[in-house]
Design a protein around this motif. Sequence first.
Motif, PDB file in Angstrom:
ATOM      1  N   GLU A 204       0.643  -1.260   0.020  1.00 26.24           N
ATOM      2  CA  GLU A 204       0.031   0.130  -0.192  1.00 26.24           C
ATOM      3  C   GLU A 204       0.943   1.426   0.291  1.00 26.24           C
ATOM      4  O   GLU A 204       0.378   1.872  -0.397  1.00 26.24           O
ATOM      5  CB  GLU A 204      -0.881  -0.260   0.956  1.00 26.24           C
ATOM      6  CG  GLU A 204      -0.185  -0.062   2.992  1.00 26.24           C
ATOM      7  CD  GLU A 204      -0.920  -0.267   3.520  1.00 26.24           C
ATOM      8  OE1 GLU A 204      -2.354  -1.088   3.997  1.00 26.24           O
ATOM      9  OE2 GLU A 204      -1.121   0.450   4.558  1.00 26.24           O
ATOM     10  N   TYR A 205       2.417   1.155   0.535  1.00 25.79           N
ATOM     11  CA  TYR A 205       2.392   2.549   0.399  1.00 25.79           C
ATOM     12  C   TYR A 205       3.523   3.138  -0.793  1.00 25.79           C
ATOM     13  O   TYR A 205       3.072   3.976  -1.139  1.00 25.79           O
ATOM     14  CB  TYR A 205       4.499   3.016   1.695  1.00 25.79           C
ATOM     15  CG  TYR A 205       3.567   2.034   3.207  1.00 25.79           C
ATOM     16  CD1 TYR A 205       3.195   2.877   3.885  1.00 25.79           C
ATOM     17  CD2 TYR A 205       4.066   0.383   3.701  1.00 25.79           C
ATOM     18  CE1 TYR A 205       2.729   3.218   4.708  1.00 25.79           C
ATOM     19  CE2 TYR A 205       3.650   1.082   5.414  1.00 25.79           C
ATOM     20  CZ  TYR A 205       3.015   1.400   5.596  1.00 25.79           C
ATOM     21  OH  TYR A 205       2.715   1.795   6.988  1.00 25.79           O
ATOM     22  N   PRO A 206       3.970   2.323  -1.774  1.00 27.87           N
ATOM     23  CA  PRO A 206       4.025   2.506  -3.244  1.00 27.87           C
ATOM     24  C   PRO A 206       2.857   2.832  -4.096  1.00 27.87           C
ATOM     25  O   PRO A 206       2.556   3.845  -4.592  1.00 27.87           O
ATOM     26  CB  PRO A 206       4.626   1.145  -4.038  1.00 27.87           C
ATOM     27  CG  PRO A 206       5.404   0.365  -2.745  1.00 27.87           C
ATOM     28  CD  PRO A 206       4.617   0.533  -1.983  1.00 27.87           C
ATOM     29  N   LEU A 207       1.959   2.179  -3.234  1.00 26.86           N
ATOM     30  CA  LEU A 207       0.626   3.172  -4.628  1.00 26.86           C
ATOM     31  C   LEU A 207       0.534   4.256  -3.955  1.00 26.86           C
ATOM     32  O   LEU A 207      -0.020   5.011  -4.726  1.00 26.86           O
ATOM     33  CB  LEU A 207      -0.883   2.157  -3.969  1.00 26.86           C
ATOM     34  CG  LEU A 207      -0.429   0.877  -4.329  1.00 26.86           C
ATOM     35  CD1 LEU A 207      -1.617   0.244  -4.436  1.00 26.86           C
ATOM     36  CD2 LEU A 207      -0.309   0.425  -5.515  1.00 26.86           C
ATOM     37  N   PHE A 208       0.513   3.785  -2.240  1.00 25.58           N
ATOM     38  CA  PHE A 208       0.082   5.651  -1.840  1.00 25.58           C
ATOM     39  C   PHE A 208       1.104   7.561  -1.841  1.00 25.58           C
ATOM     40  O   PHE A 208       0.277   8.057  -2.702  1.00 25.58           O
ATOM     41  CB  PHE A 208       0.002   6.050  -0.293  1.00 25.58           C
ATOM     42  CG  PHE A 208      -1.610   5.737   0.578  1.00 25.58           C
ATOM     43  CD1 PHE A 208      -2.277   5.962   0.139  1.00 25.58           C
ATOM     44  CD2 PHE A 208      -1.743   4.445   1.603  1.00 25.58           C
ATOM     45  CE1 PHE A 208      -3.106   5.357   0.378  1.00 25.58           C
ATOM     46  CE2 PHE A 208      -2.501   4.099   1.590  1.00 25.58           C
ATOM     47  CZ  PHE A 208      -3.672   4.159   1.271  1.00 25.58           C
ATOM     48  N   LEU A 209       1.985   6.758  -2.430  1.00 29.90           N
ATOM     49  CA  LEU A 209       3.486   7.753  -2.337  1.00 29.90           C
ATOM     50  C   LEU A 209       3.017   8.036  -3.928  1.00 29.90           C
ATOM     51  O   LEU A 209       3.254   9.311  -4.648  1.00 29.90           O
ATOM     52  CB  LEU A 209       4.514   7.316  -2.123  1.00 29.90           C
ATOM     53  CG  LEU A 209       5.103   6.555  -1.831  1.00 29.90           C
ATOM     54  CD1 LEU A 209       6.403   6.354  -1.495  1.00 29.90           C
ATOM     55  CD2 LEU A 209       5.865   8.304  -1.542  1.00 29.90           C
ATOM     56  N   GLY A 210       2.124   7.212  -5.051  1.00 33.51           N
ATOM     57  CA  GLY A 210       2.364   6.974  -6.526  1.00 33.51           C
ATOM     58  C   GLY A 210       0.902   7.779  -6.408  1.00 33.51           C
ATOM     59  O   GLY A 210       0.973   9.050  -7.589  1.00 33.51           O
ATOM     60  N   ALA A 211      -0.206   7.506  -5.480  1.00 31.73           N
ATOM     61  CA  ALA A 211      -1.094   8.210  -5.552  1.00 31.73           C
ATOM     62  C   ALA A 211      -0.963   9.710  -5.177  1.00 31.73           C
ATOM     63  O   ALA A 211      -1.659  11.022  -5.892  1.00 31.73           O
ATOM     64  CB  ALA A 211      -2.498   8.456  -5.350  1.00 31.73           C
ATOM     65  N   LEU A 212      -0.606   9.984  -4.295  1.00 34.88           N
ATOM     66  CA  LEU A 212       0.061  11.343  -3.392  1.00 34.88           C
ATOM     67  C   LEU A 212       1.241  12.187  -4.825  1.00 34.88           C
ATOM     68  O   LEU A 212       0.166  13.800  -4.664  1.00 34.88           O
ATOM     69  CB  LEU A 212       1.417  10.868  -2.500  1.00 34.88           C
ATOM     70  CG  LEU A 212       0.315  11.731  -1.239  1.00 34.88           C
ATOM     71  CD1 LEU A 212       0.895  11.443   0.031  1.00 34.88           C
ATOM     72  CD2 LEU A 212      -0.419  12.773  -0.976  1.00 34.88           C
ATOM     73  N   GLY A 213       1.325  11.591  -5.691  1.00 36.50           N
ATOM     74  CA  GLY A 213       2.448  11.962  -6.471  1.00 36.50           C
ATOM     75  C   GLY A 213       1.743  13.049  -7.812  1.00 36.50           C
ATOM     76  O   GLY A 213       1.381  13.696  -7.930  1.00 36.50           O
ATOM     77  N   ALA A 214       0.818  11.824  -8.052  1.00 41.04           N
ATOM     78  CA  ALA A 214      -0.405  11.991  -8.934  1.00 41.04           C
ATOM     79  C   ALA A 214      -1.220  12.905  -8.912  1.00 41.04           C
ATOM     80  O   ALA A 214      -1.265  14.435  -9.635  1.00 41.04           O
ATOM     81  CB  ALA A 214      -0.634  11.019  -9.847  1.00 41.04           C
ATOM     82  N   GLY A 215      -1.318  12.764  -7.471  1.00 45.21           N
ATOM     83  CA  GLY A 215      -2.558  13.868  -7.415  1.00 45.21           C
ATOM     84  C   GLY A 215      -2.299  15.183  -7.081  1.00 45.21           C
ATOM     85  O   GLY A 215      -3.125  16.255  -7.663  1.00 45.21           O
ATOM     86  N   THR A 216      -1.038  15.442  -6.471  1.00 43.39           N
ATOM     87  CA  THR A 216      -0.482  16.913  -6.380  1.00 43.39           C
ATOM     88  C   THR A 216      -0.016  17.495  -7.502  1.00 43.39           C
ATOM     89  O   THR A 216      -0.043  18.523  -7.711  1.00 43.39           O
ATOM     90  CB  THR A 216       0.760  16.750  -5.666  1.00 43.39           C
ATOM     91  OG1 THR A 216       2.143  15.585  -5.500  1.00 43.39           O
ATOM     92  CG2 THR A 216       0.517  16.840  -3.925  1.00 43.39           C
ATOM     93  N   ALA A 217       0.611  16.411  -8.574  1.00 46.19           N
ATOM     94  CA  ALA A 217       1.010  17.272  -9.974  1.00 46.19           C
ATOM     95  C   ALA A 217      -0.024  17.734 -10.698  1.00 46.19           C
ATOM     96  O   ALA A 217      -0.101  18.315 -11.367  1.00 46.19           O
ATOM     97  CB  ALA A 217       1.842  16.004 -10.772  1.00 46.19           C
ATOM     98  N   THR A 218      -1.448  16.835 -10.701  1.00 45.57           N
ATOM     99  CA  THR A 218      -2.947  17.151 -11.105  1.00 45.57           C
ATOM    100  C   THR A 218      -2.879  18.508 -10.643  1.00 45.57           C
ATOM    101  O   THR A 218      -3.284  19.760 -11.438  1.00 45.57           O
ATOM    102  CB  THR A 218      -3.881  15.960 -11.023  1.00 45.57           C
ATOM    103  OG1 THR A 218      -3.412  15.007 -11.120  1.00 45.57           O
ATOM    104  CG2 THR A 218      -5.288  16.782 -12.012  1.00 45.57           C
TER     105      THR A 218
END
Lengths: 230, 347
Positions: A204-218
């Motif tokens: 779940e940690y890589p998934l969260f990190l990826g989601a946070l990164g993609a979210g903030t980029a958006t």
Amino acid sequence: MAATQHTLRTAATIARMEWRLEWRQGHQLAAVGLFAVASVYVAFQASDQRTSASAWTAMLWLVHLFSGFTAIGRLFDRERSQVRRYLQWTAAPLGLMLGKLFHAVITTTALTGIVLGAFVLFLGWPVGIESPGKPGLLILGAWLGGLSMTTTLVFVSAVASQVRGGSGALGAVLGLPLLIPQLILATRLSRGALGDEPWTMLVEYPLFLGALGAGTATIACILFPYIWRE
Amino acid sequence: MKGGWNWIWKGSSIALLAYVILRGFSTPLQPGLVSATPSQLTLEEHTLTLLAVGQPFARENAQASDFELVLRSGDQLLATVLTDVQPHAATAKVRIPSTLPSRALDAFLFTPDAGTLFLGNACFVEDAAKGDIPTEFRAQAPAEAAPKLGFSFPYQPNIMESIRNLLWHVPMWFAMFFIMGLGFVASLAQLRTDSVKWDLRAEAAVRTGVIFGLLGLTTGSLWARWTWGAWWVSDPQLNGALVTVLLYSGYLILRAALGEDDRVGRLAAVYNVFAFVMLVILLMVLPRYTESLHPGKDGNPGFNSYDLDNSLRAVFYPAVIGWGALCYWMYTLRLRMNRIAYSLLSR
């Protein structure tokens, strides 16, 4: 359609321009690398000869965080000058942001490599200090954690660069609190990768990190035109 | 009558908060068992003393025969003989058999007036073999009497009297969410219209919200010291709360750094929109997916449904409305200050 093409072309041009300028003014790239390696050396000197897995991750993320600040914090420095006027007339704001983000992603990937390499050189390969770890997950975590910090930092330095007569300190002041969640996730992932847990517990940690990164980029892409408009 | 509605809602919010403070501090706590001594038992006869907090569960000079204490091991009941009952203590003699289904014993104290008091894992029997309780040691479950306690707050292990903090800590965070949401809407409107009147609103909202965030952190820290034993622990909900307050402090710093710049409204609005999205992620999303000590992970972020009974609801809902109204009142005051400052500066 034409607008999209224009945006994408701007993005590609900006990314290429950033790279060329980085290579021509090599001292800035070298400065980031020097900062990273010197920080790792300080960590090495400060940590005695035996480093525990938790100390290893703590130092890794401190160095990664502040190297990220030095690398990304100056991303919009050039736009403080007359270049800004020029880009405002010629470039689509979204394209400019995408180009900067792309450039930041490449820089962070290289930076992750430099920091991890320096750590292995000075402080040793951490896998096997206390238990057989998961080196793939450690590297993935360092990279993804760096990326999710970077997207936030791009946004923060875009805002901070708008302050006339401001210094890099404002970016750090605004950025540090925003990076705490990413750092918490990333350090947990690294500690887990050096520990005994099976990787299914950590997925779940890589998934969260990826989601946070993609979210903030958006969000950064959506909001950037408002920052950019005069 | 001009401004009549203003007097009504402001007066009501003060009245509600006065009610909340009076009721919150004067309502007694229901009795609850806190400890059993000795907690380590051996295979012989013991004199067991149970201590309680909250309202007294027995009157002075109460008859021990009206009460009954039963210990539970696994799903079987072990009999005891109550010798003495005080308002906040009960003493019983108990013989421990050599075989027990489980080494951990839960205590049930049946009272005529205060219902049944429960203490999980009251004592442990080190050297009992696994097996059924012999019949001569067994107890029958006595009839439960409905509690006659009047208006009182429920007893929760660990939380005890500090349950009153629910009327401060939780509504303060609700008020902070509410006013930050208002600021978010104002910032969106600012980005759409580029008009300074929305910027003044957003600034007032964030400034008020930061105050309530700090109050929420302070009351939460006090509560953590009492229930978890430390002023601060590393917990997703707490990290999120701290980061949120730091984030909005960043908003105020950004405004100060921009100074007289005519783009201050737009840049601050951009930052505020970003900050609110992070607030939702940090306080509503992330804590649900990671382990947390903080109650209310699933469903409502403030509390679990079983934490609230009707007596608490009767004070908690007025507290939510009262603090929310006070927060909005503070926001309107700040907004007026902002408007006056703006009109003076732009004259």
